[in-house]
Every structure is written in structure tokens, then in C-alpha cells.
Design an enzyme around this catalytic site. Sequence first.
Site, PDB file in Angstrom:
ATOM      1  N   LYS A  15       8.759 -29.635 -23.168  1.00  0.00           N
ATOM      2  CA  LYS A  15       9.571 -28.989 -24.221  1.00  0.00           C
ATOM      3  C   LYS A  15      11.040 -28.838 -23.812  1.00  0.00           C
ATOM      4  CE  LYS A  15       7.529 -24.986 -24.377  1.00  0.00           C
ATOM      5  NZ  LYS A  15       6.436 -25.050 -23.425  1.00  0.00           N
ATOM      6  N   ARG A  90       5.671 -16.737 -28.459  1.00  0.00           N
ATOM      7  CA  ARG A  90       4.467 -16.979 -27.676  1.00  0.00           C
ATOM      8  C   ARG A  90       3.328 -16.072 -28.110  1.00  0.00           C
ATOM      9  NH1 ARG A  90       7.485 -19.008 -23.019  1.00  0.00           N
ATOM     10  NH2 ARG A  90       6.246 -19.651 -21.260  1.00  0.00           N
ATOM     11  N   ARG A 124       7.673 -30.815 -10.755  1.00  0.00           N
ATOM     12  CA  ARG A 124       8.961 -30.482 -11.362  1.00  0.00           C
ATOM     13  C   ARG A 124       9.896 -29.812 -10.360  1.00  0.00           C
ATOM     14  NH1 ARG A 124       9.114 -27.172 -16.925  1.00  0.00           N
ATOM     15  NH2 ARG A 124       8.158 -25.488 -15.744  1.00  0.00           N
ATOM     16  N   ARG A 157      10.199 -23.923  -9.132  1.00  0.00           N
ATOM     17  CA  ARG A 157       9.983 -22.586  -9.694  1.00  0.00           C
ATOM     18  C   ARG A 157       8.758 -21.950  -9.058  1.00  0.00           C
ATOM     19  NH1 ARG A 157      10.260 -23.144 -16.147  1.00  0.00           N
ATOM     20  NH2 ARG A 157       8.575 -21.665 -15.870  1.00  0.00           N
ATOM     21  N   ARG A 168      -0.909 -19.739 -15.936  1.00  0.00           N
ATOM     22  CA  ARG A 168      -0.017 -19.933 -17.087  1.00  0.00           C
ATOM     23  C   ARG A 168      -0.723 -20.713 -18.192  1.00  0.00           C
ATOM     24  NH1 ARG A 168       4.942 -22.812 -14.855  1.00  0.00           N
ATOM     25  NH2 ARG A 168       5.950 -22.441 -16.832  1.00  0.00           N
TER      26      ARG A 168
HETATM   27  P1  AMP Z   1       8.933 -20.598 -19.423  1.00  0.00           P
HETATM   28  O1  AMP Z   1      10.142 -21.064 -18.693  1.00  0.00           O
HETATM   29  O2  AMP Z   1       9.053 -20.736 -20.916  1.00  0.00           O
HETATM   30  O3  AMP Z   1       7.654 -21.177 -18.902  1.00  0.00           O
HETATM   31  O4  AMP Z   1       8.835 -18.996 -19.173  1.00  0.00           O
HETATM   32  C1  AMP Z   1       8.707 -18.481 -17.873  1.00  0.00           C
HETATM   33  C2  AMP Z   1       8.143 -17.069 -17.952  1.00  0.00           C
HETATM   34  O5  AMP Z   1       9.030 -16.214 -18.701  1.00  0.00           O
HETATM   35  C3  AMP Z   1       6.806 -16.929 -18.645  1.00  0.00           C
HETATM   36  O6  AMP Z   1       5.709 -17.233 -17.796  1.00  0.00           O
HETATM   37  C4  AMP Z   1       6.841 -15.451 -19.060  1.00  0.00           C
HETATM   38  O7  AMP Z   1       6.621 -14.620 -17.951  1.00  0.00           O
HETATM   39  C5  AMP Z   1       8.303 -15.284 -19.484  1.00  0.00           C
HETATM   40  N1  AMP Z   1       8.516 -15.598 -20.913  1.00  0.00           N
HETATM   41  C6  AMP Z   1       9.306 -16.591 -21.415  1.00  0.00           C
HETATM   42  N2  AMP Z   1       9.272 -16.600 -22.763  1.00  0.00           N
HETATM   43  C7  AMP Z   1       8.454 -15.590 -23.134  1.00  0.00           C
HETATM   44  C8  AMP Z   1       7.979 -15.104 -24.384  1.00  0.00           C
HETATM   45  N3  AMP Z   1       8.357 -15.656 -25.545  1.00  0.00           N
HETATM   46  N4  AMP Z   1       7.123 -14.042 -24.377  1.00  0.00           N
HETATM   47  C9  AMP Z   1       6.738 -13.469 -23.228  1.00  0.00           C
HETATM   48  N5  AMP Z   1       7.105 -13.897 -22.014  1.00  0.00           N
HETATM   49  C10 AMP Z   1       7.972 -14.940 -21.944  1.00  0.00           C
END
Ligand code: AMP
Length: 216
Positions: A15, A90, A124, A157, A168
Amino acid sequence: MTLNLVFLGPPGVGKGTYAKELSKRYNIPHISTGDIFREEIRKGTELGKKVKSYVERGELVPDEIVIEVVRKRLSQDDCKRGFILDGFPRTINQAIALDSIVKVDLVFNFVAPKSVIIERLSGRRICQKCGAIYHIKFNPPKRPGICDKCGGPLYQREDDKPEVIEERLRVYEKQTAPIVDYYRKKGILVEVDASRNMEEVIKDCEQILKAKGLLQ
Ligand code: AMP
């Protein structure tokens, strides 16, 4: 006409990469709640302190915190013509809140088999300085560990480590998959096969946007 887009799909489906590319092509901001949180954590802000433990464990940050962050970001001028939301919503609560903030034009649901996702995530690497995304196998930097674009150091990360990836993906399945149904029922969901290479996926997205009359 606006280009208000939401990108859905499990972590690691690509994404962020597709969003960065389309955001550049159409000059609309790419808004990743994950990037926002990582930046706040890095800077050690109040918000960063609040969300740190959730992000590092791969758990969802509470809705009220995320919704406020997105509401504030979408009120900025650069979002007037459109935006790409990546990683938000989410939860159903977040989807409902988003509907009260702005009209979503189209939702892309990127799909790929679990084995592809795990391979993409565990390889990654991200540039600490400019955020560019690499993959040690599929898109390696010219010099290992160093960003081609800015020379910054690459890092993995915390939540891309194998023990967190599984968590996740579980969280995604349980809490986020219902959002796909939410948008499907509204008739604004399109599915894109993200197991192909980036150029093909992007071409597909553009064709869909044109067919929907969102792009000339
Ligand atoms: P991502 O980079 O989108 O995988 O997000 C990394 C982390 O940020 C996730 O595992 C959550 O802990 C937090 N996070 C990001 N976006 C959201 C969201 N919309 N709702 C809740 N937690 C979020």
C-alpha cells in the site's frame, strides 16, 4: 472533482509503495497514519509517547487518538483536491468517523497471498532520512544499508520482525477485514491483485480511476 482515496490491505501488501507513487503522479498527499505515528515517536512528542507502546507491539492505537490525528491532517489545505489514506481506517469506528469528516470517492483493496506478504515484510528496509522503501531481494539499494536517493541509513521497522509480523496479520484479519465489507456495501470498493510487480499494480489502479471518471 476530488480524488479522495482510501487504500486497504494487510500490512506488507505494498500500500505505502503504491500510495507514494500515485501521490507523486497526481500531486495529492499520501497520508499514512503509521508514518505519522513513527515520526511523532521519533521526535518524542506527547502524541508519540501516547502511541509508542501500541505501535511497537503491533497493536492498534485507540480510535479516539487516531481519528483526531486524521481529522486534523485532512483539514489542511493540501487535502482540498484529494488525498490517499494509507493505514486508515482500520476499524469500523474509524470508517464511520471518516465518513463524517469527508466524502470518500473510492477504496482500493489490495490483496495478495499470505506467503507473499510475509516475504515482502521481512525483507523491507526503510530510509531513516527520507522514508524511501526498499526490499533486500526485490528492490535492493545499490549499496547495502544505504539509501540510493539521499544516502541515509536503512533500517528495519521493529514491527517488521518475524515475531511481530504474525501478530499484525492476526490483528488485521480480526479488526480490519470487516471494513472491506463496509465499503463493499457502499459500492465504492475495488479489488486489486497486489501480488504482481509495482508497475502492473499502478497501471491497474490508474485504469480503474479512469473508468470511474476520477481521472482524465
Ligand atoms: P502501519 O505503518 O500502517 O503498518 O502502522 C504501524 C502501526 O501504527 C500499527 O501497527 C498501529 O500500531 C499503528 N496504527 C497506524 N494506523 C492506525 C490506525 N488507523 N488505527 C490504529 N492504529 C494504527
